[in-house]
Scaffold this active site. Structure first.
Site, PDB file in Angstrom:
ATOM      1  N   LYS A 145       0.847  -1.198   0.000  1.00 29.32           N
ATOM      2  CA  LYS A 145       0.000   0.000   0.000  1.00 29.32           C
ATOM      3  C   LYS A 145       0.877   1.240   0.000  1.00 29.32           C
ATOM      4  O   LYS A 145       2.040   1.231   0.411  1.00 29.32           O
ATOM      5  CB  LYS A 145      -0.951   0.007   1.194  1.00 29.32           C
ATOM      6  CG  LYS A 145      -0.302   0.114   2.584  1.00 29.32           C
ATOM      7  CD  LYS A 145       0.039   1.538   3.012  1.00 29.32           C
ATOM      8  CE  LYS A 145       0.866   1.556   4.298  1.00 29.32           C
ATOM      9  NZ  LYS A 145       1.547   2.842   4.530  1.00 29.32           N
ATOM     10  N   ALA A 158      10.707  -2.656   5.832  1.00 29.44           N
ATOM     11  CA  ALA A 158      10.840  -1.375   6.551  1.00 29.44           C
ATOM     12  C   ALA A 158      10.864  -0.204   5.579  1.00 29.44           C
ATOM     13  O   ALA A 158      11.713   0.675   5.651  1.00 29.44           O
ATOM     14  CB  ALA A 158      12.089  -1.368   7.435  1.00 29.44           C
ATOM     15  N   ALA A 159       9.886  -0.205   4.668  1.00 25.89           N
ATOM     16  CA  ALA A 159       9.889   0.766   3.575  1.00 25.89           C
ATOM     17  C   ALA A 159       8.701   1.713   3.588  1.00 25.89           C
ATOM     18  O   ALA A 159       8.610   2.592   2.741  1.00 25.89           O
ATOM     19  CB  ALA A 159       9.923   0.022   2.238  1.00 25.89           C
ATOM     20  N   LEU A 185       5.616   0.606   3.105  1.00 25.38           N
ATOM     21  CA  LEU A 185       4.691   0.036   2.118  1.00 25.38           C
ATOM     22  C   LEU A 185       3.833  -1.085   2.699  1.00 25.38           C
ATOM     23  O   LEU A 185       3.120  -1.769   1.960  1.00 25.38           O
ATOM     24  CB  LEU A 185       5.472  -0.489   0.912  1.00 25.38           C
ATOM     25  CG  LEU A 185       6.283   0.559   0.138  1.00 25.38           C
ATOM     26  CD1 LEU A 185       7.132  -0.116  -0.943  1.00 25.38           C
ATOM     27  CD2 LEU A 185       5.366   1.606  -0.490  1.00 25.38           C
ATOM     28  N   ALA A 186       3.899  -1.296   4.009  1.00 21.26           N
ATOM     29  CA  ALA A 186       3.077  -2.292   4.707  1.00 21.26           C
ATOM     30  C   ALA A 186       3.337  -3.715   4.234  1.00 21.26           C
ATOM     31  O   ALA A 186       2.425  -4.537   4.195  1.00 21.26           O
ATOM     32  CB  ALA A 186       1.586  -1.953   4.586  1.00 21.26           C
ATOM     33  N   GLY A 187       4.584  -4.029   3.905  1.00 23.95           N
ATOM     34  CA  GLY A 187       4.895  -5.379   3.456  1.00 23.95           C
ATOM     35  C   GLY A 187       4.612  -6.434   4.511  1.00 23.95           C
ATOM     36  O   GLY A 187       3.989  -7.466   4.231  1.00 23.95           O
ATOM     37  N   GLY A 188       5.060  -6.197   5.749  1.00 19.69           N
ATOM     38  CA  GLY A 188       4.789  -7.141   6.822  1.00 19.69           C
ATOM     39  C   GLY A 188       3.312  -7.247   7.133  1.00 19.69           C
ATOM     40  O   GLY A 188       2.793  -8.343   7.401  1.00 19.69           O
ATOM     41  N   SER A 189       2.614  -6.121   7.090  1.00 16.78           N
ATOM     42  CA  SER A 189       1.174  -6.120   7.334  1.00 16.78           C
ATOM     43  C   SER A 189       0.426  -6.884   6.247  1.00 16.78           C
ATOM     44  O   SER A 189      -0.528  -7.618   6.529  1.00 16.78           O
ATOM     45  CB  SER A 189       0.657  -4.680   7.405  1.00 16.78           C
ATOM     46  OG  SER A 189       1.198  -3.999   8.521  1.00 16.78           O
ATOM     47  N   ASP A 224      -2.261  -1.315  10.036  1.00 14.80           N
ATOM     48  CA  ASP A 224      -2.415  -1.404   8.582  1.00 14.80           C
ATOM     49  C   ASP A 224      -3.027  -2.727   8.124  1.00 14.80           C
ATOM     50  O   ASP A 224      -3.475  -2.839   6.976  1.00 14.80           O
ATOM     51  CB  ASP A 224      -1.055  -1.245   7.881  1.00 14.80           C
ATOM     52  CG  ASP A 224      -0.569   0.193   7.848  1.00 14.80           C
ATOM     53  OD1 ASP A 224      -1.423   1.106   7.907  1.00 14.80           O
ATOM     54  OD2 ASP A 224       0.647   0.402   7.750  1.00 14.80           O
TER      55      ASP A 224
END
Length: 311
Positions: A11, A96-97, A99-103, A136
């Protein structure tokens, strides 16, 4: 169903306004969140017991520090399930960008295990569980274009706006802590208070919502806002440099996403986005670039369509 594959989309924040602090330690926010086609790919497979997580990126934790692992644990506990799962994450969203990658990965595990374990939870029930893991994650389940308030978990779907070209830029060796960014913003606001220097007039939420309702890219570009830039840009000069570079390369508007350090540009076309990417790669050799587009959904279950019931 014994196994499934899911696409977990990143996102960007088209609008992020911090309204104040909450008693629970979070910040009260007003945000417009937008899914994009940049996505991780997750494979889930049933096992008799336990959670086993692997990832193709060595820097990604594969234990209980990983939100995807936590999502599986939460479903086991809340649904009193003894079932196990093997999870493999193929990472394409940078870590940790902002962009909600982990979420997104956690949202995919919630959606996938709901199918794999036959839990029968509605989207609303999944989102309630998701909010306990991160602000998120509820958005990432459905994705698209949504207004997020509260601490980010109160969602109102907006008209989907698919296909708008986006150019992303992220410094390769830089990550920004979300917790640090919000705490730094609170500290700055407390210290400066009424003595804060006057800021240039910032876009407002009604302006952003009006641009979205008209599906007007230039108006949207003028309404981009992220309050966290006030603390991240002075700390990390490269973020501001990339914002300006995207504008110079033809972006209609540019903004940092989330707590950064990724910045994005709203581009006039995919062709111009690709040209700008190639030009900027030569200029910024320690920065990764992606050409992508607005996406209408968050988690996509393959090969069968998701059969979640609406809340």
């Amino acid at each position: 169903m014994q196994a499934c594959t899911l696409i977990a989309r990143a996102k960007i924040n088209l609008y992020l306004e911090i309204l104040g602090s909450r008693p629970d330690g979070y910040s009260e926010v007003a945000m417009v969140l937008q899914s994009i086609h940049l996505a991780d790919r997750l494979q889930l497979k049933s096992r008799p017991h336990g959670i086993h997580l692997t990832c193709d990126r060595p820097e990604v934790p594969t234990d209980a520090r990983n939100l995807a692992y936590q999502a599986a644990e939460l479903l086991q506990k809340e649904c009193h399930s003894a079932a196990g799962v093997e999870i493999h994450i193929e990472k394409h969203i940078p870590v940790a960008a902002g962009l909600a990658g982990g979420s997104a990965d956690a949202a995919a595990v919630l959606v996938g295990l709901n199918q794999l374990w036959g839990l029968g939870l509605t989207v609303g029930e999944l989102q309630s569980l998701a909010a306990r893991l991160g602000s998120d994650i509820p958005f990432c389940i459905q994705g698209g274009t949504q207004l997020a308030t509260g601490r980010g978990e109160v969602l109102e779907p907006l008209a989907d706006w698919e296909g708008i070209p986006v150019l992303l830029a992220k410094p390769k060796h830089l990550g920004v802590s979300t917790a640090w960014a919000y705490q730094a913003f609170r500290s700055r606001r407390e210290i400066l208070g009424a003595t804060a220097p006057s800021e240039p007039a910032l876009p407002t939420l009604p302006q952003a919502l009006a641009a979205l309702s008209r599906q007007d890219p230039p108006a949207l570009a003028r309404s981009l806002r992220n309050d966290l830039e006030q603390v991240v840009l002075p700390e990390y000069a490269i973020v501001g440099e990339l914002r300006q570079a995207l504008l110079s390369a033809g972006a209609l508007g540019s903004l940092m996403s989330g707590s950064g350090p990724t910045v994005f540009g709203i581009m006039p076309s995919l062709e111009l986005a690709a040209q700008a990417r190639d030009t900027l790669r030569r200029q910024f050799q320690d920065v990764e670039f992606w050409v992508t587009q607005f996406a209408p959904t968050g988690i996509l279950l393959q090969p069968d369509p998701c059969s979640l019931s609406p809340s």
